[in-house]
Every structure is written in structure tokens, then in C-alpha cells.
Scaffold this active site. Structure first.
Site, PDB file in Angstrom:
ATOM      1  N   GLU A  47      30.264  29.940  42.639  1.00 52.93           N
ATOM      2  CA  GLU A  47      29.035  30.514  43.223  1.00 52.93           C
ATOM      3  C   GLU A  47      29.118  31.126  44.520  1.00 52.93           C
ATOM      4  O   GLU A  47      30.144  31.008  45.267  1.00 52.93           O
ATOM      5  CB  GLU A  47      27.990  29.357  43.449  1.00 52.93           C
ATOM      6  CG  GLU A  47      27.502  28.568  41.980  1.00 52.93           C
ATOM      7  CD  GLU A  47      26.902  27.363  42.420  1.00 52.93           C
ATOM      8  OE1 GLU A  47      26.405  27.091  43.817  1.00 52.93           O
ATOM      9  OE2 GLU A  47      26.735  26.681  41.460  1.00 52.93           O
ATOM     10  N   GLU A  53      40.431  40.593  49.183  1.00 53.25           N
ATOM     11  CA  GLU A  53      39.683  38.935  48.826  1.00 53.25           C
ATOM     12  C   GLU A  53      38.286  39.085  48.816  1.00 53.25           C
ATOM     13  O   GLU A  53      37.614  38.366  48.019  1.00 53.25           O
ATOM     14  CB  GLU A  53      40.398  37.905  49.770  1.00 53.25           C
ATOM     15  CG  GLU A  53      41.972  37.668  49.366  1.00 53.25           C
ATOM     16  CD  GLU A  53      42.057  36.992  48.041  1.00 53.25           C
ATOM     17  OE1 GLU A  53      40.993  36.382  47.660  1.00 53.25           O
ATOM     18  OE2 GLU A  53      43.285  36.818  47.323  1.00 53.25           O
ATOM     19  N   GLY A 105      38.278  33.909  50.936  1.00 54.33           N
ATOM     20  CA  GLY A 105      39.479  34.238  51.386  1.00 54.33           C
ATOM     21  C   GLY A 105      40.611  33.935  50.437  1.00 54.33           C
ATOM     22  O   GLY A 105      40.468  33.634  49.161  1.00 54.33           O
ATOM     23  N   PRO A 156      49.498  22.427  60.128  1.00 57.48           N
ATOM     24  CA  PRO A 156      50.227  22.298  58.922  1.00 57.48           C
ATOM     25  C   PRO A 156      49.613  21.664  57.924  1.00 57.48           C
ATOM     26  O   PRO A 156      49.614  21.679  56.713  1.00 57.48           O
ATOM     27  CB  PRO A 156      51.459  21.478  59.312  1.00 57.48           C
ATOM     28  CG  PRO A 156      51.731  22.041  60.742  1.00 57.48           C
ATOM     29  CD  PRO A 156      50.387  22.091  61.374  1.00 57.48           C
ATOM     30  N   GLU A 169      36.083  38.009  45.627  1.00 56.11           N
ATOM     31  CA  GLU A 169      35.280  36.747  45.626  1.00 56.11           C
ATOM     32  C   GLU A 169      33.799  36.829  45.948  1.00 56.11           C
ATOM     33  O   GLU A 169      33.074  36.097  45.404  1.00 56.11           O
ATOM     34  CB  GLU A 169      35.908  35.854  46.697  1.00 56.11           C
ATOM     35  CG  GLU A 169      37.396  35.317  46.404  1.00 56.11           C
ATOM     36  CD  GLU A 169      37.616  34.129  47.199  1.00 56.11           C
ATOM     37  OE1 GLU A 169      36.956  33.942  48.018  1.00 56.11           O
ATOM     38  OE2 GLU A 169      38.738  33.797  46.952  1.00 56.11           O
TER      39      GLU A 169
END
Length: 170
Positions: free
Chosen positions: A138, A88, A72, A109, A92
Site C-alpha cells: 500500500e 525507485e 526505496g 551494519p 514504488e
């Protein structure tokens, strides 16, 4: 009116009132208006089903360096969350994804030690060749029944539980 953001990173609890006034004065000098607000980051996380398991990355950087995590990252200006998710996931993991459903919105938060981030998480099917890239040290396909036994970053254990144990998931 166009809005621009200057990202200023300050230690938690730092006194910024003098800086705020200097920024306001500088902006006025150029015919602009500046306001200093604390901001929230918007991110996406993907629970990717691939070859009988779930795709996890091992983080290359802090926070949570060497922990397993969902792939992400941050939503860029002008992107939808769905576009950010697809970008993303490709960066990734090397995979293209087909979104199955929205898992949820995660807004505690304290979920990210770098600051307040809100993540939109999706359940997806991965397609293509798996390869680590970008922030991933990895990339692994982990059997679904093994996933929650790993040391997971952020609140990713909760996201995985919500995605994989939802009564309407399968």
C-alpha cells in the site's frame, strides 16, 4: 579489467573456505581470477513531501512485512544514486520526484537484517498520481506530525527525523 559479481547468499557465520577454493579453481579453469569478498549493498531512500504529508509505503515482503517504510531500494549497476532514487520512487509510489537535498548517508551494519546495506537518503517533492507498485503493498500520505507514531521499518524513523527536523529543512 572488467569486474563481475556472483552474489552468494550464506547464513550468518557459515564456513565458506572450501567453497572459496572451488570457485577459484573453476575461474582459473576458464582463464579468470575469482575472489570471494563479503559485500555491502548500496540503497536509496526517499522522504517524499506530497499533498501536505510524507509518502510511506506498507511493505509487501519481509523483512518488516506490513511495516511502514520510506520508499526505496537497491542502486543498480551503472546508475547514480539520484537516478536510482527517481526510478525507485516511480516504481514504488507512481510519483516523479524533484530532489530538494541530501538528507544523509546511513551505514550502520545492523540497519538491515538481510545484510550490511548503506543507504543514501534524499528529501524530495512528489509529483503525479500516487499508486502502490513493486515492493509496496500500500502507499499512504501521512501527516508530518503523525509519521513518527507509526511502526517504521529499518532505521526510517531516524531518517525521517533528520529530514523533517533539520533546522535548514524549511
Amino acid at each position: 579489467m572488467d569486474r563481475y559479481v556472483l552474489l552468494v547468499k550464506a547464513p550468518k557465520g557459515a564456513e565458506v573456505s572450501e567453497f572459496r577454493e572451488e570457485v577459484k579453481a573453476l575461474a582459473e579453469k576458464h582463464g579468470l581470477k575469482a575472489e570471494l569478498h563479503r559485500c555491502i549493498g548500496l540503497t536509496v531512500d526517499g522522504v517524499i513531501l506530497y499533498r501536505g504529508g510524507v509518502v510511506l509505503i506498507k511493505r509487501k515482503h519481509e523483512p518488516f512485512k506490513d511495516f511502514y517504510a520510506l520508499p526505496g531500494g537497491f542502486v543498480e549497476y551503472g546508475e547514480t544514486v539520484e537516478e536510482a532514487l527517481k526510478r525507485e520512487m516511480k516504481e514504488e509510489t507512481g510519483l516523479d520526484v524533484r530532489i530538494l537535498k541530501l538528507v544523509g548517508v546511513y551505514s550502520d551494519p545492523g540497519r538491515d537484517p538481510r545484510g550490511h546495506t548503506v543507504s543514501v537518503a534524499f528529501l524530495c517533492i512528489g509529483e503525479g498520481e500516487l499508486k502502490a507498485g513493486d515492493d509496496a503493498k500500500e502507499v499512504h500520505v501521512v501527516p508530518i506530525d503523525e509519521v513518527e507514531k507509526l511502526p517504521l521499518a529499518f532505521d526510517h524513523a531516524k531518517i525521517l527525523r533528520d529530514a523533517l527536523h533539520s533546522k535548514d529543512c524549511w
